[in-house]
Design a protein around this motif. Structure first.
Motif, PDB file in Angstrom:
ATOM      1  N   ARG A  85       0.855  -1.187   0.000  1.00 41.07           N
ATOM      2  CA  ARG A  85       0.000   0.000   0.000  1.00 41.07           C
ATOM      3  C   ARG A  85       0.888   1.233   0.000  1.00 41.07           C
ATOM      4  O   ARG A  85       1.807   1.336   0.808  1.00 41.07           O
ATOM      5  CB  ARG A  85      -0.902   0.007   1.244  1.00 41.07           C
ATOM      6  N   LEU A  88       0.960   6.746   2.023  1.00 41.83           N
ATOM      7  CA  LEU A  88       0.616   6.721   3.446  1.00 41.83           C
ATOM      8  C   LEU A  88       1.305   7.861   4.182  1.00 41.83           C
ATOM      9  O   LEU A  88       2.357   8.346   3.768  1.00 41.83           O
ATOM     10  CB  LEU A  88       1.035   5.388   4.064  1.00 41.83           C
ATOM     11  N   ASP A  90       2.334   9.135   8.329  1.00 37.90           N
ATOM     12  CA  ASP A  90       2.521   8.672   9.706  1.00 37.90           C
ATOM     13  C   ASP A  90       2.471   9.887  10.640  1.00 37.90           C
ATOM     14  O   ASP A  90       3.316  10.781  10.563  1.00 37.90           O
ATOM     15  CB  ASP A  90       3.864   7.951   9.829  1.00 37.90           C
ATOM     16  N   PHE A 117      -6.043   2.509   4.326  1.00 35.84           N
ATOM     17  CA  PHE A 117      -5.094   1.843   5.230  1.00 35.84           C
ATOM     18  C   PHE A 117      -5.090   2.612   6.546  1.00 35.84           C
ATOM     19  O   PHE A 117      -5.019   3.838   6.572  1.00 35.84           O
ATOM     20  CB  PHE A 117      -3.688   1.850   4.620  1.00 35.84           C
ATOM     21  N   TYR A 118      -5.150   1.883   7.656  1.00 41.61           N
ATOM     22  CA  TYR A 118      -5.151   2.548   8.965  1.00 41.61           C
ATOM     23  C   TYR A 118      -4.508   1.634  10.002  1.00 41.61           C
ATOM     24  O   TYR A 118      -4.880   0.473  10.128  1.00 41.61           O
ATOM     25  CB  TYR A 118      -6.581   2.871   9.388  1.00 41.61           C
ATOM     26  N   ILE A 130      -0.834   5.520  11.263  1.00 39.13           N
ATOM     27  CA  ILE A 130      -0.421   5.407   9.869  1.00 39.13           C
ATOM     28  C   ILE A 130      -1.703   5.281   9.047  1.00 39.13           C
ATOM     29  O   ILE A 130      -2.502   4.375   9.282  1.00 39.13           O
ATOM     30  CB  ILE A 130       0.478   4.189   9.632  1.00 39.13           C
ATOM     31  N   SER A 132      -3.855   6.324   5.090  1.00 37.31           N
ATOM     32  CA  SER A 132      -3.789   6.782   3.702  1.00 37.31           C
ATOM     33  C   SER A 132      -3.745   8.309   3.678  1.00 37.31           C
ATOM     34  O   SER A 132      -4.510   8.979   4.386  1.00 37.31           O
ATOM     35  CB  SER A 132      -5.001   6.283   2.924  1.00 37.31           C
ATOM     36  N   THR A 133      -2.854   8.843   2.860  1.00 36.91           N
ATOM     37  CA  THR A 133      -2.656  10.293   2.825  1.00 36.91           C
ATOM     38  C   THR A 133      -3.923  11.038   2.435  1.00 36.91           C
ATOM     39  O   THR A 133      -4.096  12.210   2.778  1.00 36.91           O
ATOM     40  CB  THR A 133      -1.507  10.640   1.855  1.00 36.91           C
ATOM     41  N   SER A 156       5.180   3.851   2.323  1.00 36.55           N
ATOM     42  CA  SER A 156       4.500   2.675   1.772  1.00 36.55           C
ATOM     43  C   SER A 156       4.569   1.541   2.783  1.00 36.55           C
ATOM     44  O   SER A 156       5.521   1.454   3.566  1.00 36.55           O
ATOM     45  CB  SER A 156       5.152   2.240   0.457  1.00 36.55           C
ATOM     46  N   VAL A 200       6.816  -0.613   7.287  1.00 35.97           N
ATOM     47  CA  VAL A 200       6.562   0.667   6.630  1.00 35.97           C
ATOM     48  C   VAL A 200       7.903   1.287   6.260  1.00 35.97           C
ATOM     49  O   VAL A 200       8.787   1.405   7.108  1.00 35.97           O
ATOM     50  CB  VAL A 200       5.762   1.622   7.545  1.00 35.97           C
TER      51      VAL A 200
END
Length: 218
Positions: A85, A88, A90, A117-118, A130, A132-133, A156, A200
């Protein structure tokens, strides 16, 4: 009482690169024995002969082969899908009494969207998210009253599905970390559940990290 063999083992165990090199048989024993002469002499507080160190190095090959034991081989053969993924971010926040309420707002917003994504990790003094942007603004709004310590973007995640009973297999995580270290890959975060392991990395390292893990499995 320390011996040359125990000193050799202590030095090699503390250095994954040495251990990997010996297991691949790409290190010259004579050259390594010469390099280890001084530290081993200091550990034993007496001069040692390089020939004795070479003998200890050759005998150390056997424990290295135990890493390829039946259980470990089966575990790598049974690893599930590898998923990647990207895009991302953080976030790091200082822990507070209200942090969990902010966290609940985000969970409520993204609960129905399985594409996001979480990952949330809480330490003693700080917590990491963390995500998804695309949800960056949502995080900033939900946590606007919290103390933000850090933010790293362009990340990622590579997730590996582990076989059941992986927690009882000695050396499984070690082999993955050692391979990544050997390939000079820096990990930004590590997140794991019972049967899922996620690393990550910064975006520019994701292809290299994926290839390293793929080679390890193969």
């Amino acid at each position: 009482m320390k011996t040359i063999a125990s000193c050799v083992q202590e030095i090699i165990v503390a250095s994954p690169f040495l251990e990997e090199g010996l297991s691949r048989q790409i290190i010259n024993f004579s050259a390594l024995a010469k390099d280890l002469n001084e530290p081993i002499s200091k550990m034993l507080r007496k001069p040692v002969k390089e020939g004795a160190i070479m003998m200890a190095l050759r005998r150390y090959e056997q424990p290295l082969k135990l890493e390829n034991s039946k259980n470990l081989k089966q575990a790598f053969n049974q690893l599930g899908d590898i998923t990647v993924r990207s895009n991302l971010s953080d976030f790091t926040f200082q822990n507070s009494k209200t942090l969990i309420d902010s966290h609940a707002q985000i969970l409520d917003k993204i609960s129905s969207n399985h594409q996001i994504f979480y990952a949330f990790t809480r330490g003693m003094f700080e917590s990491n998210i963390i995500i998804s942007t695309s949800e960056r603004d949502s995080i900033l709004r939900a946590f606007k009253d919290e103390t933000q310590i850090g933010l790293q973007e362009k990340l990622s995640a590579i997730s590996i599905y582990l076989p059941k009973g992986n927690s009882k297999i000695v050396g499984l995580y070690y082999q993955i970390f050692k391979r990544l270290a050997w390939e000079n890959i820096t990990l930004y975060e590590v997140v794991s559940t019972t049967n899922e392991f996620t690393i990550v990395v910064e975006d520019y390292l994701v292809d290299k990290a994926f290839s390293a893990i793929k080679r390890l499995i193969e």
